[in-house]
Motif scaffolding. Structure first.
Motif, short mmCIF file in Angstrom:
data_model
loop_
_atom_site.label_atom_id
_atom_site.label_comp_id
_atom_site.label_asym_id
_atom_site.label_seq_id
_atom_site.Cartn_x
_atom_site.Cartn_y
_atom_site.Cartn_z
N LEU A 1 0.80 -1.23 0.00
CA LEU A 1 0.00 0.00 0.00
C LEU A 1 0.84 1.29 0.00
N LEU A 2 1.84 1.37 0.90
CA LEU A 2 2.46 2.67 1.15
C LEU A 2 3.99 2.69 1.20
N LEU A 3 4.62 1.58 1.50
CA LEU A 3 6.07 1.62 1.73
C LEU A 3 6.87 1.91 0.46
N GLY A 4 6.32 1.62 -0.70
CA GLY A 4 7.03 1.89 -1.95
C GLY A 4 7.42 3.34 -2.11
N PRO A 5 6.46 4.27 -2.13
CA PRO A 5 6.82 5.69 -2.27
C PRO A 5 7.64 6.23 -1.11
N VAL A 6 7.47 5.67 0.07
CA VAL A 6 8.17 6.18 1.25
C VAL A 6 9.65 5.80 1.23
N PHE A 7 9.95 4.55 0.86
CA PHE A 7 11.33 4.07 0.92
C PHE A 7 11.98 3.84 -0.44
N MET B 1 6.89 -2.64 -6.46
CA MET B 1 7.63 -3.89 -6.68
C MET B 1 8.86 -3.96 -5.79
N ALA B 2 9.55 -2.83 -5.61
CA ALA B 2 10.73 -2.81 -4.74
C ALA B 2 10.34 -3.08 -3.30
N ALA B 3 9.23 -2.51 -2.86
CA ALA B 3 8.76 -2.75 -1.50
C ALA B 3 8.36 -4.21 -1.31
N MET B 4 7.70 -4.80 -2.29
CA MET B 4 7.30 -6.20 -2.20
C MET B 4 8.50 -7.12 -2.24
N ALA B 5 9.54 -6.72 -2.97
CA ALA B 5 10.78 -7.52 -2.98
C ALA B 5 11.41 -7.53 -1.59
N THR B 6 11.31 -6.40 -0.89
CA THR B 6 11.79 -6.33 0.48
C THR B 6 11.00 -7.28 1.37
N PHE B 7 9.70 -7.35 1.14
CA PHE B 7 8.85 -8.28 1.89
C PHE B 7 9.29 -9.73 1.63
N ALA B 8 9.67 -10.02 0.40
CA ALA B 8 10.04 -11.39 0.04
C ALA B 8 11.36 -11.83 0.66
N VAL B 9 12.21 -10.87 1.01
CA VAL B 9 13.53 -11.21 1.57
C VAL B 9 13.40 -12.11 2.80
N ALA B 10 12.38 -11.90 3.60
CA ALA B 10 12.23 -12.66 4.84
C ALA B 10 12.06 -14.14 4.59
N PHE B 11 11.45 -14.51 3.46
CA PHE B 11 11.24 -15.93 3.18
C PHE B 11 12.56 -16.66 2.95
N LEU B 12 13.58 -15.93 2.52
CA LEU B 12 14.88 -16.54 2.26
C LEU B 12 15.61 -16.88 3.55
#
Length: 265
Positions: free
Chosen positions: A42-48, A59-70
């Motif tokens: 929702l919001l972290l993309g434009p913020v970070f 997409m960049a924010a969602m990629a950050t979310f995906a890092v945890a699965f690794l």
């Protein structure tokens, strides 16, 4: 954490309290996990990750979310070993502190506009810590319940209660985000409102810690500690190493299976 077959526990833990402590902590950890995922969409993309292309920011924010699965398999291995070596309760407290601390810090990180590239770097670090903590949480919480169950033929039944933690955490995260959205304007939500769900987790983490610290180690674990004190320990005695030596194919398969599939993503 490796399970232990032992006589019915005689510790001071009431099973209902053990289930509550394990359930509350796991719900909180999933709440933190889902809060990040929702806010990333929702919001972290434009913020970070500000960009002229809104889709790229998201997409960049969602990629950050995906890092945890690794890093979740690593968290399961490391915290599982710590649980066998130092105790289930202390390891579960550590997992809750790691998850709660990283979530709280996400709510305090300055934006990209304030500190530049350091902002997304700090966000990724917090996300790695979240994944690491969650990797060791679920198995340890289930084991704590199972080891404290006096009815051996119902250990699976009581351990299954923890399966409800994920949807409860999701519903709680959704409710907090919805309440925050309803009580702020779009501009306020984009400026500072997105921080509220992350900061709110500190209250729940405090409750979870209070409940977990009150627990005692199970008699099964106490017997393991006594046995360890009388035997010489080698590197091969590390539970994960022993499991890897005995079941290399199964361990490899469990690591390669996407953790998101196991969590219901």
């Amino acid at each position: 954490m490796s399970a232990i077959t032992a006589a019915p526990p005689k510790s001071g833990n009431a099973l209902s309290r053990v289930i509550a402590a394990s359930m509350v902590g796991t719900v909180i950890e999933w709440y933190d996990f889902f809060i990040f995922g929702s806010m990333a969409a929702l919001l972290l993309g434009p913020v970070f990750f500000p960009s002229d292309n809104a889709a790229l920011s998201t997409m960049a924010a969602m990629a950050t979310f995906a890092v945890a699965f690794l890093v979740r398999p690593l968290g399961a291995v490391v915290l599982g070993h710590f649980g066998d070596k130092f105790g289930r309760r202390s390891t579960l407290v550590l997992a809750l502190l790691l998850m709660g601390g990283s979530t709280l810090f996400v709510g305090l990180i300055p934006t990209y506009a304030q500190i530049g590239v350091a902002a997304p770097i700090l966000l990724i670090v917090c996300r790695v810590v979240q994944g690491f903590a969650l990797g060791g949480e679920y198995g340890g919480a289930v084991l704590m319940v199972v080891e404290n169950s006096q009815a051996r033929n119902r250990r699976g039944f009581f351990g299954a209660f923890l399966s409800a933690a994920s949807p409860v955490g999701f519903l709680l995260a959704t409710a907090v985000i919805a309440l925050t959205t309803l009580t702020t304007t779009d501009e306020q939500m984009a400026a500072w409102g997105w921080r509220i769900p992350f900061l709110t987790s500190a209250i729940m983490v405090g409750i979870g810690l209070y409940i977990r610290i009150k627990l005692e180690e199970s008699d099964a674990f106490k017997e393991l500690q006594e046995k360890a004190d009388t035997e010489a320990k080698s590197a091969q005695d590390v539970p994960f190493i022993a499991m890897l030596r005995s079941y290399p194919v199964q361990v490899l398969k469990s690591i390669l299976v996407p953790m998101g599939v196991q969590a219901g993503y």
